[in-house]
Write a protein that holds these residues in place. Sequence first.
Motif, mmCIF file in Angstrom:
data_model
loop_
_atom_site.group_PDB
_atom_site.id
_atom_site.type_symbol
_atom_site.label_atom_id
_atom_site.label_comp_id
_atom_site.label_asym_id
_atom_site.label_seq_id
_atom_site.Cartn_x
_atom_site.Cartn_y
_atom_site.Cartn_z
ATOM 1 N N ARG A 1 10.753 -6.820 -27.117
ATOM 2 C CA ARG A 1 9.831 -5.370 -27.143
ATOM 3 C C ARG A 1 9.916 -5.014 -25.511
ATOM 4 O O ARG A 1 9.942 -3.904 -25.233
ATOM 5 N N ASN B 1 3.626 -1.269 -33.186
ATOM 6 C CA ASN B 1 3.816 -2.822 -33.308
ATOM 7 C C ASN B 1 4.615 -3.299 -34.744
ATOM 8 O O ASN B 1 4.060 -3.918 -35.646
ATOM 9 N N ASP B 2 5.845 -2.449 -34.949
ATOM 10 C CA ASP B 2 6.358 -2.862 -36.078
ATOM 11 C C ASP B 2 7.953 -2.919 -35.852
ATOM 12 O O ASP B 2 8.560 -1.713 -35.755
ATOM 13 N N SER C 1 6.643 -5.902 -39.378
ATOM 14 C CA SER C 1 7.499 -6.991 -38.812
ATOM 15 C C SER C 1 7.122 -7.133 -37.365
ATOM 16 O O SER C 1 6.997 -6.210 -36.346
ATOM 17 N N SER C 2 6.720 -8.389 -36.987
ATOM 18 C CA SER C 2 6.431 -8.663 -35.435
ATOM 19 C C SER C 2 7.526 -8.461 -34.710
ATOM 20 O O SER C 2 8.513 -8.989 -34.827
ATOM 21 N N TYR C 3 7.643 -7.826 -33.290
ATOM 22 C CA TYR C 3 8.499 -7.935 -32.392
ATOM 23 C C TYR C 3 8.690 -9.073 -31.683
ATOM 24 O O TYR C 3 7.594 -9.804 -31.580
#
Lengths: 153, 153
Positions: B135, B41-42, B128-130
């Motif tokens: 994603r 999750n980055d 960093s959020s997708y």
Amino acid sequence: MAGSSPAMTRMMESTWTLHPQLALDTAPAGDLPLARVLLANDANYPWLILVPRKPGLVELIDLEENEQVQLLGEIANAARALKNITKCDKLNIAALGNQVPQLHVHVIARRRHDAAWPKPVWGAAAASSYDPVARERFLTTLRSGLQIQALRD
Amino acid sequence: MAGSSPAMTRMMESTWTLHPQLALDTAPAGDLPLARVLLANDANYPWLILVPRKPGLVELIDLEENEQVQLLGEIANAARALKNITKCDKLNIAALGNQVPQLHVHVIARRRHDAAWPKPVWGAAAASSYDPVARERFLTTLRSGLQIQALRD
């Protein structure tokens, strides 16, 4: 996991040279059939670097499949020897190569009280100089564990 | 590099569960014969994590030799797929496990302008959020490249 033939080894090595930055940052332990085994000049961690002696490699997947398997076997041998010698808490194994492009694999013995734990070692602490006698003793133990010999100049 | 038999897979999986920290930090892409493929999750880096679905593993050398070779093949497949999809400048491949003891292998696509270059990614930049759509699109492309399917709940 078979070794390379002497003819293949000679052919490979005829055009391979160790990257100067790796030469600067390490002392040679000796040669496994595919990879040169180096000891990093950082007494913070027992830290080996394996470099396949074949020119032009950058990524693990640049190796042929049988060479990948050979390298894996040598990584596993180095990891077992390092664990046996150091009784470490954890092994760290990594092929990064962002700064030195020549394919090389780190095999590092980590301890819960070492200079970087639990972080990865890169950039975490200034390198610590080896006592020359301690380093030679470690190299001798390592050569015995890996059944390799010191390189001739 | 042969796959596991269905019977072996069932036996392995009967007692294996993904470490909760890895579950928290990733989204599942699917299963290769030995390893579950996770997407970290980055969004700073296209970052896969391969986790062999066999209980009790900590070190690479805890695997039997044939399982090590199987895992290597799956790492190489994941690395090739990631390189094909991302056209990255460099692959980073690492088994560290200082914080999460369950054996897991990072396969990370690095670019010369990414958030950590040329340093390793761990601890270098806040995750960093997708974007959820980006994603899902990446996971779909990845599943196609690796010929794996989304896990059923």
